[in-house]
Write an enzyme that holds these catalytic residues in place. Structure first.
Site, PDB file in Angstrom:
ATOM      1  N   LYS A 194       0.840  -1.207   0.000  1.00  0.00           N
ATOM      2  CA  LYS A 194       0.000   0.000   0.000  1.00  0.00           C
ATOM      3  C   LYS A 194       0.873   1.254   0.000  1.00  0.00           C
ATOM      4  O   LYS A 194       0.598   2.224  -0.710  1.00  0.00           O
ATOM      5  CB  LYS A 194      -0.936  -0.002   1.213  1.00  0.00           C
ATOM      6  CG  LYS A 194      -2.072  -1.025   1.104  1.00  0.00           C
ATOM      7  CD  LYS A 194      -2.794  -1.267   2.424  1.00  0.00           C
ATOM      8  CE  LYS A 194      -3.811  -2.400   2.268  1.00  0.00           C
ATOM      9  NZ  LYS A 194      -4.455  -2.811   3.534  1.00  0.00           N
ATOM     10  N   GLN A 240      -4.433  -1.453   9.622  1.00  0.00           N
ATOM     11  CA  GLN A 240      -4.465  -2.792   9.044  1.00  0.00           C
ATOM     12  C   GLN A 240      -5.112  -3.771  10.030  1.00  0.00           C
ATOM     13  O   GLN A 240      -4.782  -3.777  11.222  1.00  0.00           O
ATOM     14  CB  GLN A 240      -3.033  -3.255   8.699  1.00  0.00           C
ATOM     15  CG  GLN A 240      -2.952  -4.584   7.979  1.00  0.00           C
ATOM     16  CD  GLN A 240      -3.592  -4.576   6.599  1.00  0.00           C
ATOM     17  OE1 GLN A 240      -3.589  -3.569   5.894  1.00  0.00           O
ATOM     18  NE2 GLN A 240      -4.176  -5.700   6.212  1.00  0.00           N
ATOM     19  N   ASP A 250     -10.688   3.266   4.396  1.00  0.00           N
ATOM     20  CA  ASP A 250     -11.160   1.880   4.349  1.00  0.00           C
ATOM     21  C   ASP A 250     -12.689   1.808   4.345  1.00  0.00           C
ATOM     22  O   ASP A 250     -13.260   0.757   4.045  1.00  0.00           O
ATOM     23  CB  ASP A 250     -10.643   1.105   5.571  1.00  0.00           C
ATOM     24  CG  ASP A 250      -9.501   0.159   5.227  1.00  0.00           C
ATOM     25  OD1 ASP A 250      -9.438  -0.290   4.067  1.00  0.00           O
ATOM     26  OD2 ASP A 250      -8.693  -0.137   6.123  1.00  0.00           O
TER      27      ASP A 250
HETATM   28  N1  GUN Z   1      -7.354  -6.760   6.363  1.00  0.00           N
HETATM   29  C1  GUN Z   1      -7.904  -7.486   5.370  1.00  0.00           C
HETATM   30  N2  GUN Z   1      -8.460  -6.681   4.458  1.00  0.00           N
HETATM   31  C2  GUN Z   1      -8.284  -5.425   4.891  1.00  0.00           C
HETATM   32  C3  GUN Z   1      -8.638  -4.154   4.363  1.00  0.00           C
HETATM   33  O1  GUN Z   1      -9.253  -4.004   3.320  1.00  0.00           O
HETATM   34  N3  GUN Z   1      -8.256  -3.097   5.103  1.00  0.00           N
HETATM   35  C4  GUN Z   1      -7.589  -3.235   6.281  1.00  0.00           C
HETATM   36  N4  GUN Z   1      -7.280  -2.130   6.943  1.00  0.00           N
HETATM   37  N5  GUN Z   1      -7.250  -4.379   6.779  1.00  0.00           N
HETATM   38  C5  GUN Z   1      -7.592  -5.470   6.091  1.00  0.00           C
END
Ligand code: GUN
Length: 296
Positions: A56, A100, A123
């Protein structure tokens, strides 16, 4: 036998979307002097999460965004994490905040997500953005389901009136996916581990989105002939010899022989997720200042 399904190329669509995001970011910089910034927060050392967070950050830089990476030890308390989020909420150079998941057990995930400024919640997991998604407001929408929807629109054009089955009811994928498909005028069934007669139900789906995290659970004879299959699963399973390999929630070779179009794993939904995160960050940067981002 039905023919061979068309492959839905998420890698190509994701790359194209990232170019559009980069152009919109460049436009914000030229016209308003704004460099959209994404802050990622990783708590602990889960190897898969480390890979996701690193990619990311890298993708942000490549699109001309600023990236701020925060790594905290697995022993971090909820209060310490909330203090960091308060700091990022107040930091004008931060437009997007991504914590995350999953978080360590001592931390209440929903409390943390709801501490993020909804305007920076790239998110789309904050209860305010969830509510706006379901009530038709201007929401930041979760990245993976948004990526799935963009692929579906590319593949099918209008989705109106189609029968859609979403397998899996997570807050990250299943529930927001159902909301998005409803918004496209699909007839939506949100199925899960307790659903009866799952194969029969799936066989009625013009659109099947699989997001259950069970390797190759969806078999070829669950697929409607000519239907469109979006496989969100990323499961690491033992391969030949020492190697492991990635498989989706759908038995790909079987499903490909029946479906009209299908996403591969890898190279399907995955590349779209990150592109949508970058898009949300640029959109958040513009909206926070009362601007509109270029059409992306
Ligand atoms: N863990 C699994 N998928 C995601 C996501 O889309 N965003 C975040 N922050 N954590 C995740």
């Amino acid at each position: 036998m039905m023919g061979d399904a068309r492959l839905i190329d998420g890698k190509a669509s994701g790359a194209a979307l990232r170019l559009r995001v980069a152009a919109a970011a460049a436009d914000l910089k030229t016209r308003h002097g704004i460099v959209p910034g994404l802050a990622t927060v990783l708590v602990g050392e889960d190897p898969a999460s480390q890979v996701y967070v690193r990619s990311k950050g890298k993708a942000s830089i490549e699109a001309g965004l600023a990236s701020f990476e925060h790594k905290l030890p697995a022993s971090t308390s909820e209060a310490e994490l909330l203090a960091l989020i308060a700091k990022l909420n107040a930091d004008p150079s931060v437009d997007g905040i991504l914590v995350q998941l999953p978080l360590p057990a001592q931390i209440d995930t929903l409390r943390v997500l709801d501490a993020i400024d909804p305007a920076k919640d790239v998110d789309g997991f904050h209860v305010v953005n969830t509510g706006r998604l379901w009530t038709g407001g201007q929401a930041l929408v979760p990245c993976t389901p948004t990526g799935c929807l963009l692929l579906l629109r590319d593949t099918l054009g209008s989705l109106a009136g189609l029968d859609a089955v979403v397998l899996g009811r997570s807050n990250i994928v299943g529930k927001p996916m159902a909301a998005l498909l409803l918004g496209e005028n699909c007839t939506v069934t949100l199925a899960h581990s307790r659903t009866r007669d799952l194969p029969d139900l799936c066989r009625r789906a013009d659109i099947l989105v699989a997001a259950v995290g069970r390797p190759e659970m969806v078999r070829g004879d669950w697929i409607k002939p000519g239907g469109t299959v979006i496989d969100v699963g990323i499961n690491r399973v033992p391969g030949e010899g020492e190697k492991s390999r990635l498989v989706g929630d759908v038995a790909f070779a079987e499903a490909k022989a029946v479906a009209g179009a299908i996403t591969p794993v890898p190279g399907g939904v995955g590349p779209m997720t990150i592109a949508c995160l970058l898009r949300n960050t640029v959109v958040a940067a513009a909206r926070r200042r009362g601007l509109t981002a270029a059409d992306i």
